[in-house]
Design an enzyme around this catalytic site. Sequence first.
Site, PDB file in Angstrom:
ATOM      1  N   GLN A 221       0.825  -1.205   0.000  1.00 35.48           N
ATOM      2  CA  GLN A 221       0.000   0.000   0.000  1.00 35.48           C
ATOM      3  C   GLN A 221       0.862   1.259   0.000  1.00 35.48           C
ATOM      4  O   GLN A 221       0.332   2.354  -0.093  1.00 35.48           O
ATOM      5  CB  GLN A 221      -0.893   0.005   1.249  1.00 35.48           C
ATOM      6  N   ARG A 368      -8.459  -1.069   8.224  1.00 33.25           N
ATOM      7  CA  ARG A 368      -9.489  -0.157   7.697  1.00 33.25           C
ATOM      8  C   ARG A 368      -9.858   0.890   8.746  1.00 33.25           C
ATOM      9  O   ARG A 368     -11.026   1.101   9.072  1.00 33.25           O
ATOM     10  CB  ARG A 368     -10.708  -0.946   7.240  1.00 33.25           C
ATOM     11  N   CYS A 369      -8.827   1.526   9.247  1.00 35.70           N
ATOM     12  CA  CYS A 369      -9.024   2.441  10.374  1.00 35.70           C
ATOM     13  C   CYS A 369      -7.795   3.320  10.484  1.00 35.70           C
ATOM     14  O   CYS A 369      -6.691   2.881  10.216  1.00 35.70           O
ATOM     15  CB  CYS A 369      -9.219   1.582  11.609  1.00 35.70           C
ATOM     16  N   GLU A 738     -13.054   4.432   5.679  1.00 32.59           N
ATOM     17  CA  GLU A 738     -13.057   3.612   6.889  1.00 32.59           C
ATOM     18  C   GLU A 738     -14.211   3.908   7.821  1.00 32.59           C
ATOM     19  O   GLU A 738     -14.394   3.204   8.817  1.00 32.59           O
ATOM     20  CB  GLU A 738     -11.735   3.839   7.617  1.00 32.59           C
TER      21      GLU A 738
END
Length: 784
Positions: A221, A368-369, A738
């Site tokens: 990523q 996802r945060c 998110e």
Amino acid sequence: MSADAPHVKGGIGQSILRKEDARLIRGKGNFVDDVKLPGMLYLDITRSPYAHAKITAIRTDKALKVPGVLAVITGKDLEAAGLAWMPTLMSDKQMVLPTDTVMYQAQEVAAVVADSRYAAADGAAAVEVDYEPLPVVTNPFKALEPGAPVIRTDRAEKSNHIWHWETGDKAGTDAALDGSAVRVTQDLYIPRIHVSSMETCGCVANMDPVSGRFTIWMTTQAPHAIRTVYALVTGLPEQNIRVISPDIGGGFGGKVPVYPGYVLASVASIKTGHPVKWIEDRSENLQADSFARDYHIHAEIGATQDGHVTALRVKTLADHGYTDAAANPSKFPAGLFHIITGSYPFAKAFVEVDAAYTNKPPGGIAYRCSFRVTEAVYTIERMMDLLAHKLNIDPAELRLKNFIPPEAFPFRSALGWTYDSGNYAGALRKAMEIIDYAGLRREQEAKRAKGELMGIGISSFTEIVGAGPSQTFDILGIKMFDSAEVRIHPTGKVIARFGTKSQGQGHETTYAQILAEELGLPADDIRVEEGDTDTAPYGLGTYASRSTPTAGAAASMAARKIREKARVIAAHLLEVSPDDVEWKDYAFRVKGVPGKSKTMAEVAFAAYTNHPKGTEAGLEATDYYDPPNMTYPFGSYICVVDIDKETGQVSVRRFVAVDDCGTIINPMIVDGQIHGGLTMGFAPALLEEIQYDEDGNIHGGTFMDYLVPTAVETPNWETAKTVTPSPHHPIGAKGVGESATVGAPPAIANAVMDALRPYGVDHIDIPLHPWKVWQALHGGGKSA
Ligand code: CDP
């Protein structure tokens, strides 16, 4: 937008179809495993069956006799090259391969290189390792007890305590809580879970022995940060390293760390002179990659008798596994957990976190945060419900009574964050209206009278995304800006490159929409590229919903730089002074004579064929955007559950999600983000959890026992929006990727506890498996 209002095709606010889907739905995506190079070899990994053991011998002779096997790499080989350990993002260190001790089950022990994937797997199975088991610690509380076996004997500190971090006003909070008429305390455990993205991790490493060029296709990523880390760790010149992050099948924070497999494939390529591919299988991915959450929280909230919150005190023990490889900005060992004061104006707050080593794989990835925001939101939203119940106030009313009001923004929280904008009551009232909150409460009363279990749960969350302003946000010293490079070709077509990297979020579409809006050119004419360090400008990558707040802003700023130059060229074409030209309704127009105008495409052609004296040819700009603040998306979710009294099975009957991410670039994509995020929030609330037994055996290492929701279990999501732009973002956008993962779990947990309230149940830790709910119902009181 009315049909006749000036607009550009594919501009901001339009639900255009995703550009990337043309290739993805035809099976024409290019993922790491699609990369095939001449002479490519394959790598597989031998893993430890023990969670803690001494390695007394590794025998490789049988593996080397497997047809097709070319080499076996052990920790001793790496030690000789100084590569047995590598740094983690939190300045701890992590084994690439162990030289003497394994510290978690499924840890890498040896790597086998072969001419086919099958031969590599056979070779990995043939490596013989002798182990001497050591005592195992999987519970972080036990890990900190005196006399607990020390896991990291390589460290000077002979304890399993990693760090202590605290923020806020301790004495002030203690005093405020002591003086509060009402106090509620609760222990909450947020279990270890896995991102389980569709594509596992992998790479193809290719060291060209002639040119010295090292290319790695990698599921990462953050390609640029990886290139720099590779250069620093290996000593290879950075210009000779090329990191290519092709299509990625979901990252969710799990593809930020550097896993041993990446390093092993790189070493294998350097050693053999061939390209080497390593692709994890599903069980390896679930058992050995970094995990999320694993926070043991003790929270205390204070309030006045009429329900105004006063203070919040939180003490947390974080289980980091055997190394601190958390993917956090360097200054924040507990991520942004201190957003925990949420949507409420606490006068005082104090948060402390201790981190411990256990015999588990590394934890602490920002699933996802935006770095522990999920843990924070779960805590505050559960505590608000517990407080509402204690005060016997409706949970919606308690929130409406306490919300930071719209006129208080920018608002400085008790723990030092300056929220940019918000209208929390607006979002909650909208959700209440859509779901008919009053009607549901009436229905619940009627059902309770009949002994039926129905619950209504609310979560009114505030997030903090867009890391981040460079004075506070860096990773290993690299500042957390992001970038856009925009080039307009003579025919008015555009190529734009970014330092971020989409893993399915649709950047090729939404960045093109921002540029279309800013440049007055159709989105179809704008090609967006990311993920190749040879071509893209330097950036910190995509995670923590940072792309829109950082690179999205860079797109606007680069386009505005282009517009400045284009205005001069337009003036030349219009034969007026640049001061007499304005950008209006997607064209350069002579002030007061709007009919006299030039389009961006006309200006672009002139930039290469007829540019005015004193200006450079060409039309391009780059922007490295350092955000002045974080963005603070928010929302209110309301969940309705029915519970089967006989089985404890929870079913989500309705779920209304009202989100606010400021200006919306593509409503369809935002809805997709919310749907996916809600499902990923539903999962840990009701299904997902990775447990370890006392010997450190992982339970949940396959999809047979790690319960990822499918379309069958997933409820119908109802979504709506409010729009409160960010005052500091060039187009007013906040991140959104998110929000739903963060906001959903407490809404579901609150709904279940609401249903169980008549039975005296205050709290059950997630996931709310039927057996836990059943036990709580039959235990007639508090349950763990
Ligand atoms: O960093 P990441 O891409 O995961 O998260 P994000 O910035 O929240 O964006 C997720 C997707 O939603 C991207 O395609 C964004 O462009 C899009 N988005 C949008 O259309 N409008 C917003 N206000 C925020 C995001």
